[in-house]
Design an enzyme around this catalytic site. Structure first.
Site, mmCIF file in Angstrom:
data_model
loop_
_atom_site.group_PDB
_atom_site.id
_atom_site.type_symbol
_atom_site.label_atom_id
_atom_site.label_comp_id
_atom_site.label_asym_id
_atom_site.label_seq_id
_atom_site.Cartn_x
_atom_site.Cartn_y
_atom_site.Cartn_z
ATOM 1 N NE ARG A 32 -3.601 0.028 2.490
ATOM 2 C CZ ARG A 32 -4.756 0.023 1.838
ATOM 3 N NH1 ARG A 32 -5.133 1.086 1.155
ATOM 4 N NH2 ARG A 32 -5.527 -1.041 1.841
ATOM 5 C CE LYS A 107 -1.413 -19.734 9.416
ATOM 6 N NZ LYS A 107 -0.244 -20.309 10.134
ATOM 7 C CB ALA A 141 7.015 -14.227 8.917
ATOM 8 C CE LYS A 192 -1.899 -19.951 14.048
ATOM 9 N NZ LYS A 192 -0.917 -18.850 14.105
ATOM 10 C CB SER A 255 3.715 -16.363 18.209
ATOM 11 O OG SER A 255 2.320 -16.175 18.330
ATOM 12 C CD GLU A 282 -5.563 -11.379 11.218
ATOM 13 O OE1 GLU A 282 -6.639 -11.024 11.755
ATOM 14 O OE2 GLU A 282 -5.222 -11.024 10.083
#
Length: 368
Positions: A32, A107, A141, A192, A255, A282
């Site tokens: 973006r 996710k 990642a 999860k 995470s 998320e």
């Protein structure tokens, strides 16, 4: 060379672009912000999201959607779940005459509707669901960007779509398996995150490995109960998209959801946690819609219920102990697999299945 468009240049979108480029594809990233697109395009770096990582020469980037999508053989989406529908409004006219696979890397579930990401894609793009695939698994990642070996599962109701995407999303350090259980694969990735928030909370409070191991184990049962009630296959939750992703997300400081939970456990308020997070966790947005779906299906989710109470500020993080929640004081049989009590070996069988997938390349060992 396969031409691939990846929409979203955060840590996961950029990492998946690298996976595809290292597998032989010509990758165009859409960012973006023009300055981020320029850094990826000319400098082959994404210093904000993947510091220290050099990107392949076959990765380019643009801030113009039409340019990114022009001539694409496959389209990958890595956009925050709560803004996906809005972003796809601009994508739809550019893909109306196309039949290329569209792959979800997200996710989450849409908070307003409770829909999975593949369902949002189907609605927002008006495309055949057989064109849609989802990717999930133990995929932190930065570790993958550093080319540490791992695996994922590509799921689509069309085996052909799953296979063509899996062939593109594989290289010397990344292996893709396939299945057709889109519901289980997507919900594994969503659920999860919620368990990882719980693990982060107890970690932030200062509880140890016993507490975390108990929550992870009971969390897998909770995840499976919910997903099966929505139409998933229980085996999917015991594979890479369920157990594999659960282990990686719960035990790693990389995470986002684990980090968000840890901040909650340390006493930060929900708004302060959101403000501190540089990227979207998320799991925080998925708690409420998942509990609504669970209630409608008659599924009990004590772990997620207590996470919600911590998020709402109605429970002290030090009091979180969802694995101790029972209906009464009568000793209960341990359910270690959906619908079964006292089976005693489901977790070991789950681990064994994951190992078999690696040894046999996904053949003769069930679906991932």
């Amino acid at each position: 060379m396969t031409r691939v468009a990846v929409l979203g240049a955060g840590s996961w979108g950029t990492t998946f672009g690298k996976i595809l480029a290292d597998g032989g594809a010509n990758v165009v990233m859409w960012a973006r912000r023009p300055e981020l697109a320029n850094e990826i395009h000319t400098g082959k770096r994404n210093t904000k999201y993947l510091p220290g990582i050099n990107l392949p020469r076959t990765m380019t980037a643009t801030s113009h959607l039409a340019e990114a999508l022009e001539g694409a053989d496959q389209v990958y989406l890595s956009i925050p779940s709560q803004s996906l529908r809005e972003n796809l409004a601009g994508v739809r006219p550019l893909l109306e005459s196309s039949s290329v696979p569209v792959v979800s890397l997200m996710k989450g579930v849409e908070k307003r509707t409770g829909l999975r990401m593949s369902q949002v894609i189907e609605q927002a793009l008006g495309c055949d669901p057989a064109r849609i695939a989802v990717a999930s698994g133990p995929n932190l990642a930065l570790e993958i960007a550093q080319e540490q070996p791992t695996a994922a599962v590509i799921s689509s109701i069309s085996p052909d779509t799953a296979e063509v995407v899996a062939r593109a999303a594989r290289n010397r350090y990344f292996r893709s398996f396939v299945n057709t259980d889109v519901i289980g694969t997507e919900f594994g990735g969503v659920l999860k995150n919620l368990i990882a928030v719980a693990i982060g909370i107890v970690d932030g409070v200062g509880y140890g490995e016993n507490t975390k191991a108990s929550i992870i184990t009971r969390g897998l049962v909770e995840m499976t109960d919910f997903a099966v009630a929505q139409g998933a296959q229980p085996e999917t939750l015991q594979g890479l998209a369920g157990l594999g992703d659960l282990i990686a997300t719960c035990q790693s400081p990389l995470s986002r959801n684990n980090t968000a939970g840890r901040l909650l456990g340390q006493g930060y308020k929900f708004q302060d946690v959101v403000a501190q997070m540089q990227q979207t966790a998320e799991g925080l947005a998925s708690v409420a819609p998942i509990l609504q779906l669970a209630k409608a299906s008659g599924v009990q989710m004590p772990i997620v219920e207590q996470v919600k109470r911590v998020l709402d500020g109605t429970m002290n993080p030090r009091e979180i102990a969802p694995h101790l929640t029972t209906d009464d004081d009568t000793p209960q049989g341990e359910r270690t697999q959906h619908g079964q009590a006292g089976s005693g070996g489901a977790l070991w069988r789950s681990l064994q299945r994951a190992f078999d997938q690696f040894r046999h390349g996904g053949r003769g060992s069930g679906l991932a």
